[in-house]
Design a protein around this motif. Sequence first.
Motif, PDB file in Angstrom:
ATOM      1  N   ARG A 154       0.834  -1.206   0.000  1.00 19.11           N
ATOM      2  CA  ARG A 154       0.000   0.000   0.000  1.00 19.11           C
ATOM      3  C   ARG A 154       0.867   1.253   0.000  1.00 19.11           C
ATOM      4  O   ARG A 154       0.584   2.219  -0.719  1.00 19.11           O
ATOM      5  CB  ARG A 154      -0.915   0.016   1.231  1.00 19.11           C
ATOM      6  N   ALA A 155       1.913   1.261   0.812  1.00 17.51           N
ATOM      7  CA  ALA A 155       2.812   2.417   0.841  1.00 17.51           C
ATOM      8  C   ALA A 155       3.462   2.633  -0.518  1.00 17.51           C
ATOM      9  O   ALA A 155       3.577   3.773  -0.994  1.00 17.51           O
ATOM     10  CB  ALA A 155       3.875   2.217   1.919  1.00 17.51           C
ATOM     11  N   GLN A 156       3.854   1.548  -1.164  1.00 21.37           N
ATOM     12  CA  GLN A 156       4.469   1.656  -2.489  1.00 21.37           C
ATOM     13  C   GLN A 156       3.475   2.217  -3.496  1.00 21.37           C
ATOM     14  O   GLN A 156       3.816   3.090  -4.303  1.00 21.37           O
ATOM     15  CB  GLN A 156       4.965   0.288  -2.947  1.00 21.37           C
ATOM     16  N   ASP A 157       2.234   1.724  -3.449  1.00 19.47           N
ATOM     17  CA  ASP A 157       1.201   2.205  -4.372  1.00 19.47           C
ATOM     18  C   ASP A 157       0.914   3.690  -4.169  1.00 19.47           C
ATOM     19  O   ASP A 157       0.597   4.403  -5.128  1.00 19.47           O
ATOM     20  CB  ASP A 157      -0.089   1.402  -4.188  1.00 19.47           C
ATOM     21  N   LEU A 158       1.016   4.146  -2.913  1.00 19.40           N
ATOM     22  CA  LEU A 158       0.744   5.544  -2.604  1.00 19.40           C
ATOM     23  C   LEU A 158       1.963   6.439  -2.812  1.00 19.40           C
ATOM     24  O   LEU A 158       1.859   7.661  -2.691  1.00 19.40           O
ATOM     25  CB  LEU A 158       0.266   5.674  -1.147  1.00 19.40           C
ATOM     26  N   GLY A 159       3.116   5.824  -3.085  1.00 13.12           N
ATOM     27  CA  GLY A 159       4.335   6.600  -3.252  1.00 13.12           C
ATOM     28  C   GLY A 159       4.854   7.174  -1.954  1.00 13.12           C
ATOM     29  O   GLY A 159       5.468   8.251  -1.936  1.00 13.12           O
ATOM     30  N   VAL A 160       4.621   6.442  -0.847  1.00 14.74           N
ATOM     31  CA  VAL A 160       5.014   6.916   0.483  1.00 14.74           C
ATOM     32  C   VAL A 160       6.228   6.128   0.966  1.00 14.74           C
ATOM     33  O   VAL A 160       6.264   4.899   0.873  1.00 14.74           O
ATOM     34  CB  VAL A 160       3.846   6.729   1.491  1.00 14.74           C
ATOM     35  N   GLN A 161       7.225   6.858   1.488  1.00 14.05           N
ATOM     36  CA  GLN A 161       8.407   6.212   2.058  1.00 14.05           C
ATOM     37  C   GLN A 161       8.070   5.747   3.473  1.00 14.05           C
ATOM     38  O   GLN A 161       7.975   6.549   4.400  1.00 14.05           O
ATOM     39  CB  GLN A 161       9.583   7.194   2.082  1.00 14.05           C
ATOM     40  N   LEU A 162       7.888   4.453   3.630  1.00 13.81           N
ATOM     41  CA  LEU A 162       7.447   3.902   4.903  1.00 13.81           C
ATOM     42  C   LEU A 162       8.223   2.624   5.196  1.00 13.81           C
ATOM     43  O   LEU A 162       8.249   1.704   4.376  1.00 13.81           O
ATOM     44  CB  LEU A 162       5.943   3.602   4.840  1.00 13.81           C
ATOM     45  N   ARG A 163       8.879   2.585   6.333  1.00  8.08           N
ATOM     46  CA  ARG A 163       9.552   1.356   6.754  1.00  8.08           C
ATOM     47  C   ARG A 163       8.548   0.505   7.512  1.00  8.08           C
ATOM     48  O   ARG A 163       7.971   0.949   8.518  1.00  8.08           O
ATOM     49  CB  ARG A 163      10.755   1.683   7.654  1.00  8.08           C
ATOM     50  N   VAL A 164       8.309  -0.702   7.051  1.00 11.48           N
ATOM     51  CA  VAL A 164       7.334  -1.589   7.674  1.00 11.48           C
ATOM     52  C   VAL A 164       8.056  -2.807   8.229  1.00 11.48           C
ATOM     53  O   VAL A 164       8.808  -3.475   7.518  1.00 11.48           O
ATOM     54  CB  VAL A 164       6.246  -2.024   6.672  1.00 11.48           C
ATOM     55  N   GLU A 165       7.821  -3.100   9.505  1.00 11.59           N
ATOM     56  CA  GLU A 165       8.474  -4.209  10.187  1.00 11.59           C
ATOM     57  C   GLU A 165       7.444  -5.044  10.936  1.00 11.59           C
ATOM     58  O   GLU A 165       6.393  -4.548  11.342  1.00 11.59           O
ATOM     59  CB  GLU A 165       9.505  -3.687  11.200  1.00 11.59           C
ATOM     60  N   LYS A 166       7.778  -6.294  11.153  1.00 10.25           N
ATOM     61  CA  LYS A 166       6.947  -7.164  11.984  1.00 10.25           C
ATOM     62  C   LYS A 166       7.277  -6.915  13.448  1.00 10.25           C
ATOM     63  O   LYS A 166       8.437  -6.915  13.847  1.00 10.25           O
ATOM     64  CB  LYS A 166       7.188  -8.631  11.647  1.00 10.25           C
ATOM     65  N   LEU A 167       6.252  -6.683  14.249  1.00  6.14           N
ATOM     66  CA  LEU A 167       6.428  -6.549  15.693  1.00  6.14           C
ATOM     67  C   LEU A 167       5.218  -7.145  16.391  1.00  6.14           C
ATOM     68  O   LEU A 167       4.182  -6.500  16.533  1.00  6.14           O
ATOM     69  CB  LEU A 167       6.626  -5.085  16.099  1.00  6.14           C
ATOM     70  N   ASP A 168       5.366  -8.377  16.794  1.00  5.43           N
ATOM     71  CA  ASP A 168       4.377  -9.046  17.636  1.00  5.43           C
ATOM     72  C   ASP A 168       4.815  -8.822  19.073  1.00  5.43           C
ATOM     73  O   ASP A 168       5.877  -9.300  19.491  1.00  5.43           O
ATOM     74  CB  ASP A 168       4.337 -10.540  17.301  1.00  5.43           C
ATOM     75  N   LEU A 169       4.037  -8.095  19.837  1.00  5.70           N
ATOM     76  CA  LEU A 169       4.432  -7.739  21.192  1.00  5.70           C
ATOM     77  C   LEU A 169       4.600  -8.952  22.098  1.00  5.70           C
ATOM     78  O   LEU A 169       5.224  -8.852  23.165  1.00  5.70           O
ATOM     79  CB  LEU A 169       3.413  -6.767  21.795  1.00  5.70           C
ATOM     80  N   HIS A 170       4.054 -10.090  21.690  1.00 10.81           N
ATOM     81  CA  HIS A 170       4.191 -11.315  22.487  1.00 10.81           C
ATOM     82  C   HIS A 170       5.431 -12.126  22.103  1.00 10.81           C
ATOM     83  O   HIS A 170       5.690 -13.162  22.698  1.00 10.81           O
ATOM     84  CB  HIS A 170       2.940 -12.187  22.323  1.00 10.81           C
TER      85      HIS A 170
END
Length: 266
Positions: free
Chosen positions: A45-61
């Motif tokens: 979605r960030a790529q489609d919107l042209g937004v620079q966004l770092r996305v990471e997995k974070l499961d708090l458990h």
Amino acid sequence: MAKTILITGAGSGFGEGAAIGLARAGHSVIATAQVAPQVSQLRRRAQDLGVQLRVEKLDLHDHYDLAYAHTWDIDILVNNAAIGECGPISEIPLDLVRRTFETNMFKPLLLTQGFVKRWVAEKKAGKIVFISSMGGLFTPPGYAAYTAAKHAIEGMAESLRQELTPFGIKVQTINPGAYFTGFNETMADTPFRWLDDSKNFTKRADLRALFDSLLETPSGKLDPAELIDAMVKIIPSGEGKYRNVIPQFVEDEVKKDQAEKWEARI
């Protein structure tokens, strides 16, 4: 000034919207999601919107996820991740209440403590934002498992605010009203997994009618764009109110409810 902002629970809803909005505003955003499919979806979605966004997995458990997150150099932590369980508190299975507190209060506290320890050691003036709820300030019937955890967040945030002021670390809460993200509606379905008319004195039809009376109204289906716009302004700011109840009419209703509690009788 651009900030580096970590947002938990950014796989959907307020977290996703705020992550994209803050990135568009020029901030460096680490948007985290609990499971891999959410990570992939948000990256697309960030790529489609042209937004620079770092996305990471974070499961708090997941303690490996937590340890990795604590290596990130951030200015602002936004504790947004949460789950919703509801149903009559007089009958709800206790393990569901414990699970709610574990995800909504204990794990965010653990994440927060790690960053606070680092900021204090580095003499860094960081900021912590808790996405609480209008339910952190009052409790409608049937929602106590969720709102009790949000009340706990309010107590935690208030203490942190006072403890960390000497270190230049700021704390805020954002308390949304009933915005239509699907979270409240999904939460309202949770008790029907276990509620049984042959065993429970709370009847399914009565509980459904109660939830409908709260959610199936204009004030129960507010446009989330309003809250996301407010988050984009509040989160990076170095000034502002400690508690931010949005929209204004909800703040007014909460204050009225709290005043009435002082005169309530059994």
